[in-house]
Design a protein around this motif. Structure first.
Motif, PDB file in Angstrom:
ATOM      1  N   LEU B 133       0.818  -1.206   0.000  1.00  0.00           N
ATOM      2  CA  LEU B 133       0.000   0.000   0.000  1.00  0.00           C
ATOM      3  C   LEU B 133       0.854   1.259   0.000  1.00  0.00           C
ATOM      4  O   LEU B 133       0.453   2.286  -0.542  1.00  0.00           O
ATOM      5  CB  LEU B 133      -0.933  -0.005   1.217  1.00  0.00           C
ATOM      6  N   ALA B 134       2.049   1.171   0.591  1.00  0.00           N
ATOM      7  CA  ALA B 134       2.907   2.358   0.674  1.00  0.00           C
ATOM      8  C   ALA B 134       3.505   2.732  -0.671  1.00  0.00           C
ATOM      9  O   ALA B 134       4.127   3.784  -0.782  1.00  0.00           O
ATOM     10  CB  ALA B 134       4.018   2.118   1.699  1.00  0.00           C
ATOM     11  N   LEU B 137       0.446   5.242  -1.444  1.00  0.00           N
ATOM     12  CA  LEU B 137      -0.087   6.141  -0.434  1.00  0.00           C
ATOM     13  C   LEU B 137       1.027   6.549   0.525  1.00  0.00           C
ATOM     14  O   LEU B 137       2.094   5.924   0.542  1.00  0.00           O
ATOM     15  CB  LEU B 137      -1.222   5.430   0.328  1.00  0.00           C
ATOM     16  N   ALA B 142      -0.429   4.754   5.903  1.00  0.00           N
ATOM     17  CA  ALA B 142      -0.903   3.603   5.108  1.00  0.00           C
ATOM     18  C   ALA B 142      -0.418   2.301   5.723  1.00  0.00           C
ATOM     19  O   ALA B 142      -1.157   1.319   5.791  1.00  0.00           O
ATOM     20  CB  ALA B 142      -0.413   3.723   3.672  1.00  0.00           C
ATOM     21  N   ARG B 143       0.838   2.290   6.189  1.00  0.00           N
ATOM     22  CA  ARG B 143       1.361   1.058   6.807  1.00  0.00           C
ATOM     23  C   ARG B 143       0.624   0.732   8.093  1.00  0.00           C
ATOM     24  O   ARG B 143       0.336  -0.433   8.374  1.00  0.00           O
ATOM     25  CB  ARG B 143       2.857   1.235   7.091  1.00  0.00           C
ATOM     26  N   THR B 145      -2.407   1.487   8.910  1.00  0.00           N
ATOM     27  CA  THR B 145      -3.737   0.961   8.552  1.00  0.00           C
ATOM     28  C   THR B 145      -3.630  -0.463   8.017  1.00  0.00           C
ATOM     29  O   THR B 145      -4.443  -1.331   8.359  1.00  0.00           O
ATOM     30  CB  THR B 145      -4.380   1.869   7.495  1.00  0.00           C
ATOM     31  N   ALA B 466      -6.450   0.667  -4.048  1.00  0.00           N
ATOM     32  CA  ALA B 466      -5.114   1.276  -4.060  1.00  0.00           C
ATOM     33  C   ALA B 466      -4.367   0.947  -5.342  1.00  0.00           C
ATOM     34  O   ALA B 466      -3.617   1.777  -5.854  1.00  0.00           O
ATOM     35  CB  ALA B 466      -4.317   0.803  -2.844  1.00  0.00           C
ATOM     36  N   LEU B 474      -5.775   8.350   1.095  1.00  0.00           N
ATOM     37  CA  LEU B 474      -5.545   7.773   2.423  1.00  0.00           C
ATOM     38  C   LEU B 474      -6.827   7.766   3.252  1.00  0.00           C
ATOM     39  O   LEU B 474      -7.072   6.836   4.008  1.00  0.00           O
ATOM     40  CB  LEU B 474      -4.458   8.586   3.132  1.00  0.00           C
ATOM     41  N   LEU B 477      -8.750   4.828   2.304  1.00  0.00           N
ATOM     42  CA  LEU B 477      -8.168   3.618   2.890  1.00  0.00           C
ATOM     43  C   LEU B 477      -8.574   3.473   4.345  1.00  0.00           C
ATOM     44  O   LEU B 477      -8.979   2.384   4.784  1.00  0.00           O
ATOM     45  CB  LEU B 477      -6.644   3.682   2.758  1.00  0.00           C
ATOM     46  N   ARG B 478      -8.465   4.573   5.079  1.00  0.00           N
ATOM     47  CA  ARG B 478      -8.817   4.492   6.509  1.00  0.00           C
ATOM     48  C   ARG B 478     -10.291   4.164   6.688  1.00  0.00           C
ATOM     49  O   ARG B 478     -10.659   3.354   7.549  1.00  0.00           O
ATOM     50  CB  ARG B 478      -8.491   5.823   7.180  1.00  0.00           C
ATOM     51  N   GLY B 572      -2.947  11.147  -0.608  1.00  0.00           N
ATOM     52  CA  GLY B 572      -1.847  10.217  -0.795  1.00  0.00           C
ATOM     53  C   GLY B 572      -1.701   9.754  -2.217  1.00  0.00           C
ATOM     54  O   GLY B 572      -0.612   9.462  -2.682  1.00  0.00           O
TER      55      GLY B 572
END
Lengths: 157, 591
Positions: B133-134, B137, B142-143, B145, B466, B474, B477-478, B572
């Motif tokens: 994911l990083a 984002l 991101a990590r 999450t 993603a 981001l 994602l959250r 992100g």
């Protein structure tokens, strides 16, 4: 290569090839699952119908699904080999879509590290074609370098 | 000395020798303590990482074969295979639908994400979900999450591995009663924990490969034995299974055996199948395995092999499931847990005449299956423990702000050591063993459903958006990870799987207001909706912000995550790497 992928730029052809691959694969998986699930849950009597000599519709359905999975794997891999990877290589080497077969032999320096689905590497040549000094290195080392190079250039001017 | 000649003691001796062999293999494959934790989490040379040894033999057909076997092992866990056999035995045609969904799930992963997971060289291999994911984002949030998403999927799946194999261990070692089951789970969990901590990624990959080969030999062998018992006539097996179920052939072959024939029951069956289809394909350790492939071609080939292998296992598991019902009958299957979770033991007992419920009567086939089940649980639990440990150390630790492939290896103490990884692994393992011991009454199927639901609800939207959606942010994602987790847990807590039915976790309580046992039919669309809403509600970057400021904000990982504006953190997906995204089809050609 399919004629539909010979039109337009290499990037557009690659986009179209990958979109076709994705939609075909997803269509196959979700179609097979939806058909089987709908018949199993909402037409339960159909599955137990005997076709011939004790073979039921359920067993034929399982056989069909097995065949569909095998064919799906084969077609997905063949599409990637025949369409996606040559186009991605062409984008990397920045050759036109209707290139001669001899030009298709050109390969990047490190083919083992090539990832046809990595857009950052696939578009490395885009920065080169713009003539931006240092863009090759910036793109090769990731997007952050690109931003840094642009900021440095602005600061220098 | 006379006890050693006893068949039960012989079976226990074989089992103990097998355990010692597993520990020995783990020690042979143990990574160097001086190496960084990355080598503990990913096999050297199997990746694009610059720290690798060049990956000799990891590309080409041989590399794809090894990767494909390990991927097959990742797909088919011990509890999953027991679940498939059991649900076919007790569910009839509904069970076949679940098996069909399981067979389709690796193909879904292959066509959707498999070739997109291997990273370019500058990103390095994805050793955790956060690493993947990083790439798109901001790394830090991101990590973190992704670490939460990994833990909420991996921990229930690990508990689901420990519960049935603990029971099998107790049966082989002759440990009766509740305390025997608890001791079996604890003993198995500690042994698995030790093997995973010693062997690291290399050991777990070796075990996964062995497990896949063992499964590909054992399950078809069992299917052949079943067919041979009934004169190579599958119709006779099904008829005998219907007779053994005690409800007649028409009722056994009818739909609705799992959750009823009304509309709610049919939707429930459909929801469970959808949850299995989407959840089994997007487990974090599967994605990590594919993301450490050197090239997209290797990932494609290995996933093709895994699809075919899983297909073979599913077809033969269907035959074995009917064979269990035919040989053991409904009365004995009813004692094998909800939906026959321990049915493979009954089949072994039926084929070699032993009795798993009576201590000391273990037959040869039963011992063989117990060893295979332990190896399968060991392999699955090892990768799950490593996945959980990577989530804690790499995604939620102090190095989470580092960009993928840029962990500042030169800085003193910047690279997490294997000791820290092993401590995290021990902590995750201890939590899982405790959950398995005290939550064993819930059954492996409940924990599997929980894990698959979380994977389908959390990991699929997060990773799919993603990697496939250019504008994913981001905040999206959250929202999908935290909101999806909350929605899935709430729906599952209010479902008949937890209360209100004889097979639920709390059979005497009744607070089930949500009718579906597996809430994937509702939670997955809700999670996608949350991801879309969070992305849409992300504030656009203000036009007054200068480009140089935004460029400097994204210049280094530490600066972008340590002191960015809220807008730049939420945006992100505005990193330049996403600008050339081919997948959305929105990017114009640049020629």
């Amino acid at each position: 290569m399919r004629s539909a992928y010979r039109t337009g730029s290499s990037s557009e052809a690659l986009t179209a090839a990958r979109r076709v691959q994705l939609t075909r694969g997803l269509g196959l998986v979700l179609g097979v699952f939806a058909a089987y699930a709908v018949v199993s849950c909402f037409l339960p009597g159909l599955l137990t119908t005997e076709v011939f000599q004790g073979v039921r519709v359920l067993e034929l359905g399982v056989l069909t699904q097995v065949s569909a999975i095998v064919i799906g794997v084969y077609r997905h891999d063949r599409h990637a080999r025949r369409h996606v990877e040559p186009l991605a290589q062409r984008v990397v080497t920045r050759q036109p879509a209707a290139a001669e077969p001899a030009e298709e032999q050109a390969r990047p320096a490190d083919p083992a590290a090539f990832n046809a689905f990595d857009s950052a590497r696939a578009f490395r040549g885009a920065d080169e074609s713009r003539g931006t000094q240092g863009a090759h290195r910036a793109s090769a080392h990731g997007p952050r370098r690109t931003a840094r190079t642009a900021a440095t250039a602005r600061a220098a001017t | 000395m006379s006890s050693l000649t006893d068949a039960g003691a012989l079976a226990m001796s074989v089992f103990l020798v097998f355990l010692a062999g597993c520990l020995f293999l783990s020690m042979l494959n143990s990574p160097d303590l001086r190496d960084a934790a990355e080598d503990f989490f990913a096999q050297r040379g199997s990746s694009t990482g610059t720290g690798g040894t060049g990956g000799s033999g990891t590309t080409g057909v041989a590399g794809a074969l090894r990767q494909g076997l390990a991927l097959t092992g990742d797909f088919v866990s011990a509890a999953g295979l027991l679940f498939l056999c059991g649900i076919v035995a007790t569910g009839g045609h509904d069970g076949i639908l679940i098996v069909a969904a399981t067979a389709l799930s690796p193909l879904l992963l292959k066509v959707l994400l498999a070739e997109r997971l291997p990273a370019a060289r500058e990103f390095g291999p994805g050793r955790s979900l956060g690493d993947i994911l990083a790439r798109r984002l901001p790394p830090g949030p991101a990590r973190r999450t992704a670490g939460v998403a990994t833990l909420v999927v991996s921990v229930p799946l690990l508990v689901a591995q420990l519960v049935p194999v603990g029971g099998i261990t107790a049966a082989v070692m002759g440990l009766p009663g509740e305390h025997g089951a608890m001791a079996g789970i604890a003993l198995t969990g500690i042994l698995i924990l030790a093997c995973a901590a010693i062997g690291g990624a290399r050991g777990s990959t070796l075990f996964q490969t062995l497990k896949a080969v063992g499964f590909l030999l054992l399950v078809p062998l069992l299917a052949l034995l079943v067919l041979a018992r009934f004169g190579w006539d599958h119709g006779a097996v099904v008829s005998r299974a219907a007779h053994g179920s005690g409800i007649g052939e028409a009722a056994y072959l009818a739909s609705g055996r799992l959750f009823g024939t009304d509309l709610t029951g049919r939707l429930d069956t459909l929801s469970l199948a959808l949850t299995v289809l989407l959840g089994a394909a997007f487990l974090p350790h599967l994605l990590t395995r594919l993301s450490t492939s050197r090239t997209a071609e290797t990932a494609r080939r290995s996933s093709s092999l895994a699809v075919i292998a899983v297909l073979l296992l599913c077809v033969t598991a269907g035959v074995v499931g009917h064979g269990v019902q035919a040989l053991a009958g409904a009365q004995r299957s009813g004692g094998a847990g909800p939906h026959g979770g321990d049915d493979l033991l009954l089949l072994a007992a039926g084929l070699d005449g032993s009795d798993p419920a009576r201590p000391g009567s273990s037959g040869t086939l039963l011992t063989f299956i117990a060893c295979a089940a332990f190896l399968a649980a060991l392999a699955s639990a090892s990768v799950l423990l490593l996945s959980g440990s990577a989530a804690v150390v790499l995604d939620m630790g102090r190095h989470r702000h580092a960009h993928p492939g840029k962990r500042n290896p030169g800085a003193p103490g910047a690279r997490p050591r294997p000791l820290r990884a092993r401590i995290a692994l021990g902590a995750v393992g201890a939590v899982c063993i405790a959950l398995a011991v005290f939550g064993r009454e819930a059954g492996a199927q409940f924990w599997l459903t929980l894990s698959w639901t979380e994977a389908a609800t959390v990991v699929l939207p997060a990773l799919g958006c993603a990697l496939l959606c250019r504008r994913f942010t981001l905040r999206g994602l959250r929202w999908c990870v935290y909101g999806g987790t909350l929605v899935a847990l709430t729906l599952l807590a209010l479902s008949p799987a937890v209360s209100g039915s004889p097979e639920s976790v709390f059979p005497d309580a009744h607070w089930a207001v949500f009718p579906l046992h597996a809430p994937g039919l509702v939670s997955v669309p809700v999670s996608f909706l949350l991801a879309w809403t969070g992305t849409r509600l992300t504030p656009s970057p203000s036009p007054s912000a200068s480009p140089s400021a935004s460029a400097s904000a994204s210049r280094t990982p530490s600066s972008s995550s340590a002191s960015p504006s809220a807008t730049s953190r939420e945006q992100g997906a505005q990193r330049p790497s996403a600008s050339g995204d081919l997948l959305t089809g929105t990017t114009r050609g640049r020629d």
